[in-house]
Design an enzyme around this catalytic site. Structure first.
Site: not given
Ligand code: 13P
Length: 253
Positions: A212, A11, A95, A9, A167, A173, A97
């Site tokens: 992560s 983002k 997601h 992803n 997640e 992140g 976010e």
């Molecule tokens: P990170 O791997 O940057 O922590 O992000 C995970 C994520 O949200 C994937 O959709």
């Protein structure tokens, strides 16, 4: 035997030059790995560019979101039909976010899951708790609520060909990965909740971990019984890291 699944992803990252540089390095690395399904999920505007760079390989194209409505007067929306028409086979829904920053509710996520499936896309349903929810002991309650919204809207059988991504929000992140045991416990819980509705579907649904994940911790996470791969953020922007994570998933038997 569930085929391992790893999606990157991106983002809201990348530009035409960096995408091309990343995929020029990544595509040959992925070509040497078998036994894992890999998917790249760039921002909408780069879907065509990414498709032109991964087209003809085993790596699939996914979107990060979709509109819950079909084509029509929905300014700014991108429909499931458009994603399909653009070469996508997968789409991320719900997601954290999108839930936290764009106000997506469980009901909206379930609707997006439904329209994705109706268009023949594989939805990658994200679920997960915040740190406050974990600390108050509400992890299972939150994850179950997010899962049940989809099962009630679409039926448990709809999960058979879908992917669920656990997640934990506090691990996204932050560099703070859930331990393999913490992740496994929630994955087993999710599989158990699907099994309560349909045991055969529970045995087949891929449940992947996100938060992560890096080359350095992927192998331990993927060694757990109910972790069928990963949804990768930051490490998906580094060719060697993403390839190593795919390799770790492919090695799991
Ligand atoms: P990170 O791997 O940057 O922590 O992000 C995970 C994520 O949200 C994937 O959709």
């Amino acid at each position: 035997m569930r085929v391992k699944f790893v999606a990157g992803n991106w983002k809201m990252n990348g530009n035409r030059a960096s995408n091309e540089a990343l995929l020029t390095d990544l595509v040959p690395l992925l070509a040497g790995i078998s036994g894992v399904e890999s998917v790249i999920c760039p921002p909408f505007v780069y879907l065509q560019q990414v498709l032109s760079l991964i087209g003809g390989t085993k790596t699939a194209l996914g979107a990060q979101d979709l509109c819950q409505f079909g084509n029509g007067a929905y300014t700014g929306g991108v429909s499931a039909a458009m994603l399909k028409d653009s070469g996508c086979s997968h789409v991320i829904v719900g997601h954290s976010e999108r839930r936290a920053l764009f106000g997506e509710t469980d009901a909206l996520v379930a609707e997006k899951f439904a329209v994705a499936r109706e268009a023949g896309l594989v939805p990658v349903l994200c679920v997960g708790e915040t740190l406050a929810e974990r600390e108050s002991g509400a992890t299972e309650k939150v994850v179950d609520r997010q899962l049940q919204a989809v099962m009630q809207r679409c039926g448990a059988a709809a999960l058979r060909d879908a992917v669920v991504a656990y997640e934990p929000v506090w691990a996204i992140g932050t560099g703070k990965t859930a331990t393999p045991e913490q992740a496994q416990a929630v994955h087993a819980f999710i599989r158990g909740r699907v099994a309560a509705a349909d045991a055969a579907v529970a045995a087949e649904v891929r449940i992947v971990y996100g938060g992560s994940v890096k080359a350095a911790n992927a192998e331990q996470l993927f060694a757990m019984a109910d972790i069928d791969g990963g949804l990768i953020g930051g490490a998906a922007l580094v060719a060697g890291e993403f390839a190593a994570i795919c390799r770790a998933a492919a090695q799991k038997h």
